[in-house]
Scaffold this motif. Structure first.
Motif, PDB file in Angstrom:
ATOM      1  N   UNK B 147       0.827  -1.214   0.000  1.00 42.53           N
ATOM      2  CA  UNK B 147       0.000   0.000   0.000  1.00 42.53           C
ATOM      3  C   UNK B 147       0.863   1.266   0.000  1.00 42.53           C
ATOM      4  N   UNK B 148       1.835   1.338   0.851  1.00 39.89           N
ATOM      5  CA  UNK B 148       2.708   2.516   0.923  1.00 39.89           C
ATOM      6  C   UNK B 148       4.160   2.035   0.804  1.00 39.89           C
ATOM      7  N   UNK B 209       1.472  -1.381   9.862  1.00 45.15           N
ATOM      8  CA  UNK B 209       0.412  -0.542   9.274  1.00 45.15           C
ATOM      9  C   UNK B 209       0.352  -0.731   7.753  1.00 45.15           C
ATOM     10  N   UNK B 212      -1.177  -4.203   7.048  1.00 47.26           N
ATOM     11  CA  UNK B 212      -2.628  -4.241   7.305  1.00 47.26           C
ATOM     12  C   UNK B 212      -3.387  -3.466   6.231  1.00 47.26           C
ATOM     13  N   UNK B 213      -2.860  -2.293   5.863  1.00 43.79           N
ATOM     14  CA  UNK B 213      -3.543  -1.487   4.836  1.00 43.79           C
ATOM     15  C   UNK B 213      -3.549  -2.218   3.498  1.00 43.79           C
ATOM     16  N   UNK B 216      -6.214  -4.913   3.628  1.00 42.70           N
ATOM     17  CA  UNK B 216      -7.600  -4.407   3.669  1.00 42.70           C
ATOM     18  C   UNK B 216      -7.989  -3.772   2.333  1.00 42.70           C
ATOM     19  N   UNK B 240      -2.918  -5.939  13.405  1.00 38.34           N
ATOM     20  CA  UNK B 240      -3.870  -5.159  14.214  1.00 38.34           C
ATOM     21  C   UNK B 240      -3.531  -5.294  15.700  1.00 38.34           C
ATOM     22  N   UNK B 243      -0.521  -3.273  16.420  1.00 38.06           N
ATOM     23  CA  UNK B 243      -0.843  -1.837  16.411  1.00 38.06           C
ATOM     24  C   UNK B 243      -1.614  -1.413  17.657  1.00 38.06           C
ATOM     25  N   UNK B 244      -2.215  -2.377  18.335  1.00 39.15           N
ATOM     26  CA  UNK B 244      -2.937  -2.017  19.564  1.00 39.15           C
ATOM     27  C   UNK B 244      -2.118  -2.325  20.819  1.00 39.15           C
ATOM     28  N   UNK B 247       1.966   0.520  20.792  1.00 33.88           N
ATOM     29  CA  UNK B 247       1.883   1.943  21.148  1.00 33.88           C
ATOM     30  C   UNK B 247       1.903   2.169  22.666  1.00 33.88           C
ATOM     31  N   UNK B 248       1.439   1.170  23.410  1.00 34.84           N
ATOM     32  CA  UNK B 248       1.447   1.292  24.879  1.00 34.84           C
ATOM     33  C   UNK B 248       2.899   1.302  25.377  1.00 34.84           C
ATOM     34  N   UNK B 251       4.233   4.715  24.740  1.00 33.15           N
ATOM     35  CA  UNK B 251       3.746   5.671  25.752  1.00 33.15           C
ATOM     36  C   UNK B 251       4.556   5.544  27.039  1.00 33.15           C
ATOM     37  N   UNK B 252       4.803   4.310  27.446  1.00 36.95           N
ATOM     38  CA  UNK B 252       5.607   4.089  28.657  1.00 36.95           C
ATOM     39  C   UNK B 252       7.018   4.637  28.488  1.00 36.95           C
ATOM     40  N   UNK B 335       0.036  -4.778  32.501  1.00 42.24           N
ATOM     41  CA  UNK B 335       1.287  -4.197  32.991  1.00 42.24           C
ATOM     42  C   UNK B 335       1.348  -4.380  34.506  1.00 42.24           C
TER      43      UNK B 335
END
Lengths: 194, 571
Positions: B147-148, B209, B212-213, B216, B240, B243-244, B247-248, B251-252, B335
């Protein structure tokens, strides 16, 4: 010729840029939710042991609510841009994208004011650290959303029209909406419930 | 007579037939089919410029695969060194001699202990499976490109630069925290490790990403998600989930990084411990670690379909099993920070709650059902594919069963080395899956049969024997009472350390020594796990050499090995 004998239309696939934007927005939203969850948990722990999280009156709700209103207005202008791109209405599209970017700059300006008003140093307390990390993450997300909007505007100025541009604007708009939802989370958890 | 591996007969029959047709014809320069593109790419020769600026998904996938195989070998060697250190420590306990043999001090040991885990996840398994996906998925769904494509290349370079920063900074005194305070001396190195980890994860997320793109939005007209081949479906589920989940981690890392530089202590664990690792180790433990093995399920199904020459009796069942596996491996909620010290209404730790244990049991059941559903097919498979499928299935079953045993209350194994066993079982399962995939799709990947069948068998046997030895020894250690944080504790205790890990280390040490009675059984089990890891490393070395040699082949060699010629030579 009977219409029932006509071949079925070619199924349209979901748009690539929009799907990519949707996945990127979801991942960013999850990262943001994780930060907010850590913030809430630490605040809860501090309160259980009887500590103040923020000192009374250090965070003002007024400017934060003003930012929320600004971002809610930007939701309308973003959708205006999407609609204009779909109908290939160039003047309206420029106006909508420009207004959205202006709202974005206004929010950044208001955040600058909030930081000056709060007057916390990052090493003052754990609350200050979390405050700057959560709001800083939001600002980073907003800047990315604004860059996406600028790219859509530049593509439009360069003469790209039609379905491709509409997809790009729609994808940027989706990320913008995710940014606004993230700010709503910040507004409630940081500024309302403090 | 043996035949080279061809793409499986899947739902994408049109693209499959096109690919088959292309494979049976000699490649030409103006050939736009898969083999033609590989040959054309070969004719251009692999210059540095083509590596930096390519948008060819096959080349990007190959770069991911070859580099991650080299990382896999290096990581396995690091694991062997850690085990050797442990064996040496166990023997020196009797002589009251606490110095380190391989690593200078306990902190170095801890850094390498964490690097081993992080490296297996971010430098080996994820890039290996992503590389495989980038190469294979477009041809499976009838797409010409990803896709990209530029984003895919960007993902590779982001991953590579991040990985380099991560490894170099750990070797330079950084790491994910320290057994002692993160001092101003090593704050910069630790920050650099965090930056490298963040970059690595960003690169992998971008690649996920893209995959997945592609799945889809770029499927062939008329191909619904219900009809995509199992590997593609498993990669969609895995992307997916990644990707979920990851990211956590980012953030940490952002929070820890700011904390390190903001001057405020980075205390994220409930115990107000400053150990950064405590906030990040959930990605190496169930259920999050299961997310690494999702594509392995797709590869199992692909091998079974291809070998049996027909579709599975219940294709939807397989898809649901993969989806369930993916859904249950979302582990960000687990966590330490969120669950440690939490009590249920009955005053029991959350970890003892049956609701907490249920997902793990479901994991084991889902895999068991999957194995049961397709076991009838397995007995009729050709020998090689049967070995691949059986070894892969065996490692996955071991991982899920140990994962279920780990949390079932009567066994009390939650904090034992069975956690390490689950991690290692999944790591080896992921590697076997990638090896099976690379051998199965070697034409798409390299334009030739990468590994001869005999060598393929040897590599698989090495990986399977090594994996079983490694995981079995760790699991048995756990059952006998060894703690999951098997540090070299007495040495750590000699040093002034404010960390609760030290208390933990003391506890571990005493438990370990008491249980195993001066360490004789412990030494044997650690030796067994060391031997297992050495076998895995040997298998990886053989495969890495093959992949590296093929990656650098000249165009003439690649075009000379067209599938028709390969078939003729093997007939």
């Amino acid at each position: 010729m009977k219409t029932t004998s006509l071949p079925s239309p070619v199924p349209t696939r979901p748009r690539t840029v929009l799907i990519g934007s949707l996945l990127a927005s979801s991942a960013t939203f999850i990262a943001f939710c994780s930060l907010v969850a850590l913030y809430v948990r630490h605040r809860q722990q501090a309160r259980i042991v009887g500590q103040d999280w923020f000192t009374e009156g250090s965070l003002q709700l007024g400017p934060a609510s003003m930012m929320l209103m600004t971002l809610l207005l930007s939701v309308v202008t973003v959708q205006w841009a999407v609609q204009s791109a779909k109908t290939e209405d160039r003047p309206h599209q420029f106006m909508a994208l420009g207004t959205t970017l202006l709202f974005g700059v206004a929010v950044l300006n208001q955040f600058w004011f909030v930081y000056q008003d709060v007057g916390l140093a990052i090493d003052d307390s754990k609350a200050a650290l979390f405050f700057y990390v959560v709001t800083g993450a939001f600002i980073a997300m907003l800047v990315v959303a604004m860059i996406a909007m600028i790219i859509a505007t530049v593509r439009s100025l360069a003469g790209t029209f039609g379905k491709e541009l509409a997809n790009i604007v729609q994808a940027s708009a989706f990320f913008w909406h995710a940014t606004v939802v993230c700010y709503a989370l910040v507004w409630y958890t940081v500024f309302v419930t403090k | 007579m043996s035949f080279p591996s061809f793409p499986p007969m899947t739902a994408s029959s049109t693209s499959y037939q096109n690919t088959m047709t292309a494979m049976m014809q000699p490649a030409s320069t103006n050939d736009h089919t898969l083999i033609g593109r590989i040959a054309a790419q070969g004719k251009r020769s692999l210059s540095l410029r083509s590596l930096v600026a390519t948008s060819d998904h096959i080349l990007i996938g190959r770069m991911f695969i070859v580099l991650s195989l080299l990382c896999a070998f290096a990581t396995a060697v690091l694991g062997v060194l850690l085990r050797i250190e442990h064996i040496a420590h166990l023997f020196r306990l009797r002589a009251d001699h606490y110095s380190f043999m391989v690593f200078d001090d306990p902190n170095n040991w801890f850094r390498m202990w964490t690097l081993y885990r992080m490296s297996f996840i971010f430098l080996v398994l994820l890039p290996l499976l992503i590389g495989l996906g980038m190469t294979i998925i477009p041809s499976q769904i009838g797409a010409d490109v990803l896709a990209f494509p530029r984003a895919a290349l960007g993902a590779f370079w982001c991953w590579l630069i991040g990985a380099t920063i991560m490894v170099v900074s750990v070797l330079g005194g950084g790491g994910w925290g320290s057994l002692y305070h993160v001092t101003p001396d090593n704050t910069d190195a630790v920050s650099l490790t965090l930056l490298g980890t963040g970059m690595t994860i960003c690169g992998l997320l971008l690649a996920a990403l893209v995959i997945a793109t592609t799945i889809i939005s770029l499927r062939e007209t008329g191909m619904s998600l219900k009809n995509v081949p199992p590997f593609t479906w498993s990669m969609l589920v895995a992307s997916v989930v990644w990707l979920t989940t990851f990211p956590i981690v980012i953030a940490n890392i952002a929070l820890i990084y700011t904390g390190l530089h903001g001057g405020q202590a980075t205390s994220f664990a409930v115990s107000e411990d400053e150990n950064i690792w405590l906030q990040l180790d959930w990605i190496t433990e169930p259920p999050a670690v299961y997310a690494l093995a999702i594509p392995a399920l797709g590869i199992i199904l692909e091998l079974l379909y291809a070998a049996s020459g027909r579709k599975a009796p219940w294709p939807t069942f397989g898809a649901i099993a993969v989806g369930l596996f993916g859904f249950l491996s979302i582990g960000g909620w687990l966590q330490d920070f969120f669950v440690a010290g939490n009590l249920t209404a009955d005053g029991m730790p959350v970890a003892s709650d049956p609701r907490y244990q249920l997902p793990y049991v479901v994991f084991a059941m889902a895999i068991m059902l999957l194995v049961f559903a397709f076991s009838a097919n397995m007995f009729s498979l050709p020998r090689v594919k049967n070995t691949r499928t059986a070894s892969l299935t065996l490692m996955l079953v071991a991982a899920t069963v140990f994962g279920a045993l780990r949390v079932l209350e009567p066994f009390e194994l939650l904090e034992s080395t069975i956690t390490t066993s689950v991690f290692n079982a999944l790591a080896v399962a992921g590697i076997i899956a990638a090896v099976a995939g690379i051998c199965h799709w070697s034409y798409q990947l390299f334009g030739v049969t990468l590994v001869p069948e005999k060598m393929n068998q040897i590599i698989l046997i090495l990986l399977l024997t090594g994996g079983l030895c490694l995981t079995g020894a760790d699991a048995l250690s756990g059952v006998l009472g060894a703690d999951s944080f098997v540090l070299l504790p007495e040495v750590a205790l000699d040093v002034e350390s404010p960390l609760s890990s030290q208390v933990e280390a003391q506890h571990v040490s005493s438990a370990f020594v008491q249980t195993f009675d001066t360490g004789s059984i412990a030494a044997f089990l650690t030796f067994a796990s060391c031997l297992g890891l050495s076998l895995v490393a040997a298998g990886l070395l053989m495969l890495s050499i093959e992949a590296l040699t093929t990656f650098g082949r000249t165009p003439q060699q690649v075009t000379a090995h067209t599938p028709s010629q390969e078939m003729a030579s093997t007939t």
